[in-house]
Design a protein around this motif. Sequence first.
Motif, short mmCIF file in Angstrom:
data_model
loop_
_atom_site.label_atom_id
_atom_site.label_comp_id
_atom_site.label_asym_id
_atom_site.label_seq_id
_atom_site.Cartn_x
_atom_site.Cartn_y
_atom_site.Cartn_z
N LEU A 125 23.19 37.93 5.10
CA LEU A 125 22.70 36.58 5.19
C LEU A 125 21.37 36.24 5.97
CD1 LEU A 125 26.09 34.68 5.53
CD2 LEU A 125 24.60 35.18 3.31
N GLU A 126 20.62 37.36 6.38
CA GLU A 126 19.45 37.43 7.24
C GLU A 126 18.49 36.65 6.71
OE1 GLU A 126 18.00 41.46 9.25
OE2 GLU A 126 16.98 41.15 7.49
N ALA A 127 18.25 36.41 5.45
CA ALA A 127 17.41 35.63 4.81
C ALA A 127 17.15 34.21 4.95
CB ALA A 127 16.89 35.75 3.62
N LEU A 128 18.55 33.68 5.47
CA LEU A 128 18.79 32.20 5.34
C LEU A 128 18.75 31.63 6.72
CD1 LEU A 128 21.86 32.08 3.14
CD2 LEU A 128 19.60 32.15 2.48
N GLN A 129 17.32 31.35 7.16
CA GLN A 129 17.11 31.09 8.50
C GLN A 129 16.55 29.69 8.56
OE1 GLN A 129 16.96 33.02 11.39
NE2 GLN A 129 17.96 34.81 10.33
N ASP A 130 16.60 28.87 7.59
CA ASP A 130 16.03 27.26 8.08
C ASP A 130 17.01 26.77 8.88
OD1 ASP A 130 14.12 28.15 6.05
OD2 ASP A 130 15.01 26.89 4.36
N ALA A 140 22.17 18.48 11.70
CA ALA A 140 21.10 19.89 11.45
C ALA A 140 21.81 20.36 10.17
CB ALA A 140 21.08 20.44 12.66
N LYS A 141 20.73 20.79 9.37
CA LYS A 141 20.85 21.44 8.33
C LYS A 141 20.42 23.11 8.63
CE LYS A 141 19.93 21.94 3.33
NZ LYS A 141 19.20 21.46 2.41
N VAL A 142 21.49 23.98 8.83
CA VAL A 142 21.44 25.37 9.45
C VAL A 142 21.74 26.43 8.41
CG1 VAL A 142 21.85 26.92 11.46
CG2 VAL A 142 21.48 24.30 11.74
N GLY A 143 20.57 27.30 8.29
CA GLY A 143 21.27 28.37 7.37
C GLY A 143 22.01 29.49 7.90
N ALA A 144 22.91 30.13 7.07
CA ALA A 144 23.88 30.88 7.67
C ALA A 144 23.45 32.07 8.10
CB ALA A 144 25.03 31.09 6.49
N GLY A 145 22.09 32.52 8.30
CA GLY A 145 21.55 33.73 8.91
C GLY A 145 21.10 33.61 10.15
#
Length: 515
Positions: A125-130, A140-145
Amino acid sequence: MFPLQWPIPLLFSLFLYGVLLVNAEPIDVASQENSTRTFEECLTKRNVPAVNRADQPRYARLAKPFNLRLPYEPAIIVLPSTPQHISDTIICAGITNTKVQARSGGHSYASYSSGGQNGSLVVHLEALQDVAVDEITGIAKVGAGVRLGNLALELHRKGGRAVPHGICPGVGVGGHFTHGGYGYASRMWGLALDSIVGLDVVLANGSFVHASDTEYPDLYFALRGAADSFGIITTFYLQTQSAPSTLVNFDLNISSVLESKEIAARTFFHLQKLALDSSVVDRRLVFGTWTDRWSFYLSGWFFGSLEEFNQRIQSPLFQHLPEPDSTKIRELDWIASLENVAKDSMQVATTDYDKHATFYAKSIVVQQSTPLTRKALESYFNYAINEGRRAPLNWFSVIDLYGGPDSRISGQSQRSSAYAHRSALWVVQNYGYVDEGVPFQPEMVSFIDGLNNALTNTQPDGDFSAYVNYVDPSLSAPEAHRLYYGDELYRKLLAIKREVDPQEIFWNPQAIGVD
């Protein structure tokens, strides 16, 4: 609240709003993918980015586990940049009966984020960085990476916000938040898991849903405590707190504690007595101990002023301790406090993360109803002092305060999530490791097992359990289920697993449903 930004696949129609899927039939391979013969062909057909063993050196970098003692080789590593990539991946896994595990930061002690076996599919999930923060709700809305250090920095930059979480900056939010997530702010604000107010998740049939206490509540319950067995979370919705402008940090090095088992047991027994004293302790105070071959450290935070700490806390906390080698008591801001505990910068690489260790670890959860006895403490410190100084490799033992008066960890209902240890007083982590490049010796496993047993065997009525974020691959699946969840909670999780993942797509050697 943030709106969902991604379309939900048509498979969502298999669900009824607000309830779990009851009749989840396996995907009809013949009608839906009759031309697909291999998993890779299925991914290629759906334009899902992935690497396999032939894609060197990229595969080797992505496959390298945090714990080098357990170097499993995934068959394929998927690199999604959208939830649709994950949905397509899971559909392909169902078609080919391939076992799947997600990898957020990859810090699973048992290398379960590498599948826990050779030949699994890893969704990296490295690309999910938002990271975004709603200014009105503070959610907060946080990407799983995202990794913990970067999360702390981004939340603080976006309005001085914070959440409770652990001290290792490189740990990913995925496993940490969904299996508990202890940090020095946890007695004040709860576990990392308690910050979750919503989750976007891809399920075993490829459907994409938003889970909360009002949408798919049983699934939401299971994801907060055992997510690795139920789906792949793409986005976390976290209720943030206002970060304190300053915190009192205290750090004492007291090597003389280890002069004898009696001194060590007496010292810790004092700390335990204070930890249960509501006239001194409330949720604003947290502390823990670190013991290794020659050292004993006491460290913690106080969410208050240095003046109040000196007047109310310092004397009862320190007065019965042996003379310290060094004492530091100071006020630091939020980020500096995190870095002081971590002994590291919060800034972490978002790609090509390359910190690893070679180790074996076990945990002990101590119940508040059965605190550690002096006899158990003497046995534990006798082993640490005598056997520990002869141990073949490096080791340490950390004991963190979870419970005690006013703790927000124990203040949550046991039925609020699938986290089982609301009644914990202490959580112990015993950890044996080697320096980089040094082969791990099997004798270290025996030493760490002995350190655990020195505490638990001397207190047979202790009702000890274990913490899943310090996952222990030496446990059988039934042992792990009992120690991590207890029988009643496990039965509930098993029933949910059978409804939402009947093919056991989401698998590791200790996953819910594994015998």
